[in-house]
Every structure is written in C-alpha cells, then in structure tokens.
Design an enzyme around this catalytic site. Sequence first.
Site, PDB file in Angstrom:
ATOM      1  N   SER A 171       0.847  -1.195   0.000  1.00  0.00           N
ATOM      2  CA  SER A 171       0.000   0.000   0.000  1.00  0.00           C
ATOM      3  C   SER A 171       0.880   1.241   0.000  1.00  0.00           C
ATOM      4  O   SER A 171       1.815   1.349   0.798  1.00  0.00           O
ATOM      5  CB  SER A 171      -0.906   0.017   1.229  1.00  0.00           C
ATOM      6  OG  SER A 171      -1.551   1.269   1.338  1.00  0.00           O
ATOM      7  N   LYS A 205       1.684  -9.643  -1.115  1.00  0.00           N
ATOM      8  CA  LYS A 205       1.111  -8.728  -2.104  1.00  0.00           C
ATOM      9  C   LYS A 205       2.091  -7.594  -2.377  1.00  0.00           C
ATOM     10  O   LYS A 205       2.539  -6.914  -1.457  1.00  0.00           O
ATOM     11  CB  LYS A 205      -0.223  -8.153  -1.619  1.00  0.00           C
ATOM     12  CG  LYS A 205      -0.937  -7.314  -2.694  1.00  0.00           C
ATOM     13  CD  LYS A 205      -2.363  -6.996  -2.296  1.00  0.00           C
ATOM     14  CE  LYS A 205      -3.114  -6.281  -3.418  1.00  0.00           C
ATOM     15  NZ  LYS A 205      -4.536  -6.060  -3.090  1.00  0.00           N
TER      16      LYS A 205
END
Length: 343
Positions: A171, A205
């Site tokens: 993120s 991720k």
Amino acid sequence: MIHDLATRMLHGLDPETAHRVGILGLKAGLGPRQFRPDPAILRTRLVGLDLPNPVGLAAGFDKNAEAPDALLAAGFGFVECGAVTPLAQDGKPRPRIFRLDADRAVINRMGFPNQGLALFHQRLVRRSARLGVVGVNLGANLDSDDRIADYVACLDALKDLAQFFTVNVSSPNTPGLRTLQSSGALDDLLAAVAAVGAKAPVFLKIAPDIEDAEADVMVAAITRHKLDGIIISNTTITRPETLVSANMGEGGGLSGPPVFARSTELVRAFRKAAGPDMAIIGVGGVSCAETAYAKIRAGANAIQLYTAMIYEGPGLIQRIKRGLVERLQVDGFASVADAVGAE
C-alpha cells in the site's frame, strides 16, 4: 440488472458514502445471489483451495469482514477481507477516495481505515462453520513502531479462522510500508510470518512500481520462507499519460484500467521467475472477461477485481465468468488451470 442500476445511482453519492451504503445493503441481504453452480470448466485449485471459479474480490471492499458470505453468494469464487490492523484506526483524512470517471479508475489514500483486530476476529469466529473461501489482508497501523510485529499479531490471532492470508507490504498510503519489499526487510518480515505456523496459505502482495528484475529476488524470498504465493499487484503511485480525469493529480494509489498493462507485465515476469508451481493471483485493471483471461494466460492462477465493480456493478461477476467459459472453450482448454501461462 437491478443491482447494476443501484450501482449507478450510488455514483451520485460521494465515494465513501456510496461504499458504506453498499456494505449495509449486503449485510441486509439486498445483494445479488447466484443460485446455479458455476460450470465445471471454471473450477480451479489454488494451493489446496478448491475454488468454484477463479474470479475473486480484492481486499479493500470489505475492510472489516462484514459481508464476506453475501459477496460469495453474489458469485465470487473467493473473497479477501481487510486490510486489518491490530488497533482500530481512522486512516488518512477525508476526502481520500477520488473517482476518475473518464478513465474508469480510482485514486485512494485511505491508509488502512478499519475497526481493528478484535472486532474482525469476532466476525470470522461467527462465520467459521460456513463454506466458501475467505481470505484476510494483513496490514500495519499507521503509527506502529514495529510493523513486522503488527503483521505477526494479526496472523497469529486469525490463523485458524480464514482460508488464506495476504501480507500486504504494497500500500502506498502507509508511509514507509513499501520499504518492507526491499530484500533485507522482506527476509525479516517473511521469517517472522513463517514462524507463526499458519496452516492456511500465505501470499505476499506487491506493488506494481517495482522493476521486473526484482521478481527473482522476491520469488527466492517467498520460496526460502515457504510462503505459498504472490498477489500482483496493488495500486500504483505513477500517473500514466493516458489519464484525462480532473482528479488525476490527487495523491494516493491509482487502480483500475490504467494499472492493467503494468500489473500484467509483472504477472508474466513472476511466472517466468517462479516456474509453473508457485501460486499467482493477478489483480489490477480487471474489468471484463478479456482482461481476466489475459491475466490468466500471462500466468495468474486466479484473478481479483474491485475498482471495476464501482463502475459496472455486481453483474460484472457473471459477465466475466460467462466470457471466461467462452474463451476457454474456443481455445480448447478443459479447465482454467490449462490456460495458466498459456500465452
């Protein structure tokens, strides 16, 4: 069609209000339902998880695990909830979500707003006897002094309550978080995560803003610490020249079609680096059957989407699945697995 119309009506609200109304509608049982099983050709296996179809919902929609079963009932093959952090937090100041209508894209700088681990845990306990593949996206608090400890705390608390977990180091909205993708920090993080001993698959991720050459390093780290796969990719901090919407200059992570080409290139690079056995979930710009199929042929075992739902509505799930069946049959594949990396 009714639910897609409702999606267009929600577009008249600001993005966060529209999102909250959508979650409340799902919790109230107002979401779409799929009553027929998916065609056999769509069934696939992902590191021991039997999926009725390869179309998943990406993290960020159901941040607090409020409606995973309603989303599965709508036709998703699997649902990823979160990101969850140990402590509840508000995230970044509003406004922090911006629609780029002309680009069918979104910019967000949310900063992992969520209700915290304790409430997330309670909700997963309540659904623990239900069927369906539900995963958890693990995050770190914005003001954390030890982010690795945050990931470990969330994983340890939830390790018996979900079907897979995602270590989200990609993120752009938690300052410094992406530094955990660098080789030394990544080794420390993955070693700590592996030590928890979760029986469910664990994915890493990554961001789309890495170099292709980093694929070998990351694959080696994933293999060394015995993680199960990789999710490619999160939102991007770049701004392609193709953007035309008024909000294109807002800070945060860009998602939707402008991310498709780069994220798919990375799927291809990681499949080449990893070989045929590592599980890869492709996400980024999936907006139709064609883009979903392209991810699979590039090397993704399954795909996820989110942004396209904001514009297309939940009917998109069925349209993508129908289109995948048609493409698999035309190309002579007996299953999704046969098409993985076929390009």
